[in-house]
Scaffold this motif. Sequence first.
Motif, PDB file in Angstrom:
ATOM      1  N   LYS A  34      45.692   7.197  60.676  1.00 46.03           N
ATOM      2  CA  LYS A  34      44.349   5.827  60.970  1.00 46.03           C
ATOM      3  C   LYS A  34      44.099   7.613  62.827  1.00 46.03           C
ATOM      4  N   TYR A  35      43.322   7.674  63.071  1.00 42.50           N
ATOM      5  CA  TYR A  35      42.970   8.675  64.492  1.00 42.50           C
ATOM      6  C   TYR A  35      42.615   8.058  65.294  1.00 42.50           C
ATOM      7  N   ASP A  36      42.682   8.114  66.986  1.00 47.22           N
ATOM      8  CA  ASP A  36      41.961   7.571  67.909  1.00 47.22           C
ATOM      9  C   ASP A  36      41.318   8.581  67.875  1.00 47.22           C
ATOM     10  N   MET A  37      39.386   8.213  66.752  1.00 41.59           N
ATOM     11  CA  MET A  37      38.439   8.809  67.412  1.00 41.59           C
ATOM     12  C   MET A  37      37.291   8.966  68.534  1.00 41.59           C
ATOM     13  N   ASP A  38      38.063   7.832  69.519  1.00 46.01           N
ATOM     14  CA  ASP A  38      36.975   8.518  70.503  1.00 46.01           C
ATOM     15  C   ASP A  38      37.941   9.565  71.037  1.00 46.01           C
ATOM     16  N   ASP A  42      36.015  13.171  72.063  1.00 48.74           N
ATOM     17  CA  ASP A  42      35.707  13.979  73.331  1.00 48.74           C
ATOM     18  C   ASP A  42      36.651  15.520  73.343  1.00 48.74           C
ATOM     19  N   HIS A  43      36.992  15.507  72.109  1.00 49.28           N
ATOM     20  CA  HIS A  43      38.328  17.224  71.737  1.00 49.28           C
ATOM     21  C   HIS A  43      37.640  18.082  70.697  1.00 49.28           C
ATOM     22  N   GLU A  61      42.308  18.276  64.483  1.00 51.78           N
ATOM     23  CA  GLU A  61      41.762  17.419  65.853  1.00 51.78           C
ATOM     24  C   GLU A  61      41.684  16.021  64.331  1.00 51.78           C
ATOM     25  N   MET A  62      41.532  15.695  63.266  1.00 53.37           N
ATOM     26  CA  MET A  62      41.067  14.812  62.627  1.00 53.37           C
ATOM     27  C   MET A  62      42.171  15.332  61.287  1.00 53.37           C
ATOM     28  N   SER A 253      31.425   7.853  62.481  1.00 51.69           N
ATOM     29  CA  SER A 253      31.689   7.410  63.272  1.00 51.69           C
ATOM     30  C   SER A 253      32.300   8.151  64.835  1.00 51.69           C
ATOM     31  N   MET A 254      32.113   9.863  64.791  1.00 50.62           N
ATOM     32  CA  MET A 254      31.578  11.038  65.279  1.00 50.62           C
ATOM     33  C   MET A 254      30.895  10.654  66.372  1.00 50.62           C
TER      34      MET A 254
END
Length: 389
Positions: A34-38, A42-43, A61-62, A253-254
């Motif tokens: 699981k990732y911090d999708m926000d 941003d990156h 990043e994913m 979600s992005m």
Amino acid sequence: MKFLTHIECTKCEKKYSDEEVLYLCECGAPLFAKYDMDKVKDHLKKEDLPGRTPDMWRYREMMPVTNEKNILNLGEGYTPLFHTKSLGREIGLNNLYLKDEGLNPTASFKARGLGAAISKANELGMKKICLPTAGNAGGAAAAYGALGGMEVIISMPETTPETFKAEAKALGAKLLFVDGSIVDAGKFLKTKIDDSWYDVSTLKEPYRVEGKKTMGIELAEQFNWELPDVIVYPTGGGTGLIGMWKAFAEMESMGWISSFRPRMVSVQAEGCAPIIKAFHDGKEAAPEWQDPSTVAAGLRVPKAVGDFLMLRALRESGGTAVSVSDDELIKGVKTIGKHTGIFAAPEGGAALAAVERLKDSGDISENDRVVVFITGSGLKYTDTISNLL
Ligand SMILES: *Cc1c(COP(=O)(O)O)cnc(C)c1O
Ligand SMILES: [Zn+2]
């Protein structure tokens, strides 16, 4: 920069730290990264992608590896997507696309999954890799293990085509042979290893699926962020199907794609079709298939731990499941070859045969945008299929 937040069970949602070596959840189900999708959003911008390397790490990043120096890269991913007009005409489809995964390192899409999992093993400090394989996974594990300076043990059915055995040996892996299927190879391997070995069996650790999910991200990128109508996927353990489904949710979600989803189609061989049977029987899990047999070695998977995840994705997508005979899948290899110049693995031939069936039954219509995954190169199967071509 770290984007991975934790690891979570796909069934009971129990959370784990991504700094531990993890296999299945206590409840027996596969775990997902699981990732911090926000933060990812941003990156990582769609507009940055054209300037990045043409491999699966363009989406880093994913991906689960935090420190870039731990990435073991042989150029995996970012394979071409061909709009095959001649092949499409043959079947009566205007928008038939082939994704040629045979161009990956070690000539199959297993490079994506094992590239991700063994890079993560490298980050976790593991120096020994093992897995049971029905074919292509062994070569891919041997390759990334070699690049990482690791020891690799692979167990495989004695009936595995010679080329797969030769490849794994050439790449420095130690081979164990068993009488039986990949399930038996897995059981045998367990008796030979201890905790110092990182077992990269399909979906039994959380990271192979992260590599495979990049097929879904790439498709979105190659279709200019509008996913196709149908994805046809030759299915063994199902990591690709499950991974793409995960990628679609992450991209939505992005804000990269809409809520539209392709109809996902699982294809297996008639001689080993547990997922197809469970789908049509309306079951949520697939019992082990007895006496699995097919020349498409990657589809000879009688029992999959991710069965419920595949069945859920097929149903949520409005897709279906098709089994084809070995005669049909070999004919599929020849039809692809003649019309496209690609020598497909028999698993890819199976996917094409399924498309022909679904066109005939009306499940696919002439203007649907259909993607067929050619999951590997036919070159590795020559000793088992040359007399059938
Ligand atoms: C492993 C393999 C498959 C099945 O892939 P899963 O993601 O495990 O379902 C299909 N085709 C080829 C060529 C393979 O090597
Ligand atoms: Zn669980």
